[in-house]
Design an enzyme around this catalytic site. Structure first.
Site, mmCIF file in Angstrom:
data_model
loop_
_atom_site.group_PDB
_atom_site.id
_atom_site.type_symbol
_atom_site.label_atom_id
_atom_site.label_comp_id
_atom_site.label_asym_id
_atom_site.label_seq_id
_atom_site.Cartn_x
_atom_site.Cartn_y
_atom_site.Cartn_z
ATOM 1 N N TYR A 132 -73.358 -42.074 63.698
ATOM 2 C CA TYR A 132 -73.630 -43.475 62.677
ATOM 3 C C TYR A 132 -73.466 -44.299 63.636
ATOM 4 C CZ TYR A 132 -72.287 -46.899 59.124
ATOM 5 O OH TYR A 132 -72.122 -48.102 58.807
ATOM 6 N N GLY B 184 -78.082 -51.709 47.034
ATOM 7 C CA GLY B 184 -77.052 -51.055 47.526
ATOM 8 C C GLY B 184 -75.816 -51.933 47.252
#
Length: 294
Positions: free
Chosen positions: A134, A10
């Site tokens: 989220y 990432g």
């Protein structure tokens, strides 16, 4: 020391591979078991949280650094279970595994735990009220770690970008080459923060004796809107020769660019606790942007 890094491909994970390497033996994991250069690494599937404790037990780390997360903010609204598995249940499972080894767990959270109705930068102890799935899942991850009894350091960050992957900065650079005009939201305020700054600050903190378990805010200093960030990106990029011209940047309202998930209108984070506790001076967001673009 031995460090287990989760989410090594990432944006933040890629920078952590560089920043953490001098501190000791670094064991990287990705969901696929491959790093971006094709080399093999350990597998960590955050969609199967119960598989993670065995990974921690087998690799035997002193520190677990979790840079893996479900970050698709809009898709999370329809994939609640997947978001909670990766962002809440998986960190909780890692924390329990760290208890067994007395390992330190380093975890990253988000400005989206706040509702954005504030008028000053949010402090760590300000009330949380996520606007969407989220933010809810990331908050649940914080709480699972805090309740576990594991030694932990949680860093909330925001508006993360890098010179690789998919992010706002690279999108603006691409669009600047294709369009004469960029229409960008101007009524959401936060702090653009490079992945490299998060990684370097983490490494600087981990190079020192463990202070205590806690939660800290970690972003660059200052704040701007998405429109202001876009204007700075294209102006600086043009001066560095990364783009040939500077398109017009037109401010628009959030309502002109509707999204499935609600975003906080104001989500600057107060980082004075981190600066005080660790003696670290965080750079202004403009200087941080320069360090990425150069």
């Amino acid at each position: 020391m031995k460090i287990l890094l989760l989410g090594a491909n990432g944006q933040v994970g890629h920078e952590l591979r560089r920043a953490l390497a001098p501190l000791g033996e670094l064991v990287c994991t990705t969901r696929s078991g491959c790093l971006e250069d094709g080399s093999a690494c350990e597998v960590a599937d955050f969609d199967v949280p119960d598989s993670l404790p065995a990974l921690v037990e087998r690799t035997g780390p002193d520190i677990v650094v979790n840079a893996a997360a479900y970050t698709a903010v809009d898709r999370a609204e329809s994939e609640r279970d997947a978001a909670f598995r990766a962002n809440a249940h998986a960190p909780g499972a890692l924390a329990q595994a760290c208890v067994q080894r007395d390992a330190l767990l380093v975890h990253y959270s988000t400005d989206y735990v706040f509702d954005g109705t504030g008028s000053r930068p949010y402090r760590e102890d300000d009330p949380v009220a996520p606007l969407g799935v989220y933010g809810e899942s990331k908050l649940a991850g914080e709480q699972a770690i805090q309740a576990s009894g594991a030694r932990h350091m949680i860093f909330r960050t925001a508006w993360v970008y890098a010179d690789r992957g998919r992010n706002f900065m690279l999108t603006m650079l691409r669009l600047a080459r294709e369009r004469d005009e960029l229409r960008v939201v101007a009524d959401q305020t936060g702090t653009p923060t490079p992945a490299s700054l998060i990684a370097d600050t983490t490494a600087e903190i981990l190079a020192r004796p463990f202070l205590r378990s806690g939660l800290w805010h970690l972003t660059a200093e200052g704040g701007t809107t998405w429109h202001g960030f876009a204007a700075a990106i294209v102006a600086r990029a043009q001066s560095l020769g990364r783009i040939d011209r500077v398109p017009r940047t037109v401010p628009i309202a959030t309502g002109d660019y509707p999204t499935i998930a609600r975003r906080p209108a104001y989500s600057r984070l107060d980082c004075s606790k981190l600066e005080h506790d660790f003696g670290i001076e965080l750079p202004p967001w403009e200087a941080a942007l320069d360090s990425v673009l150069v």
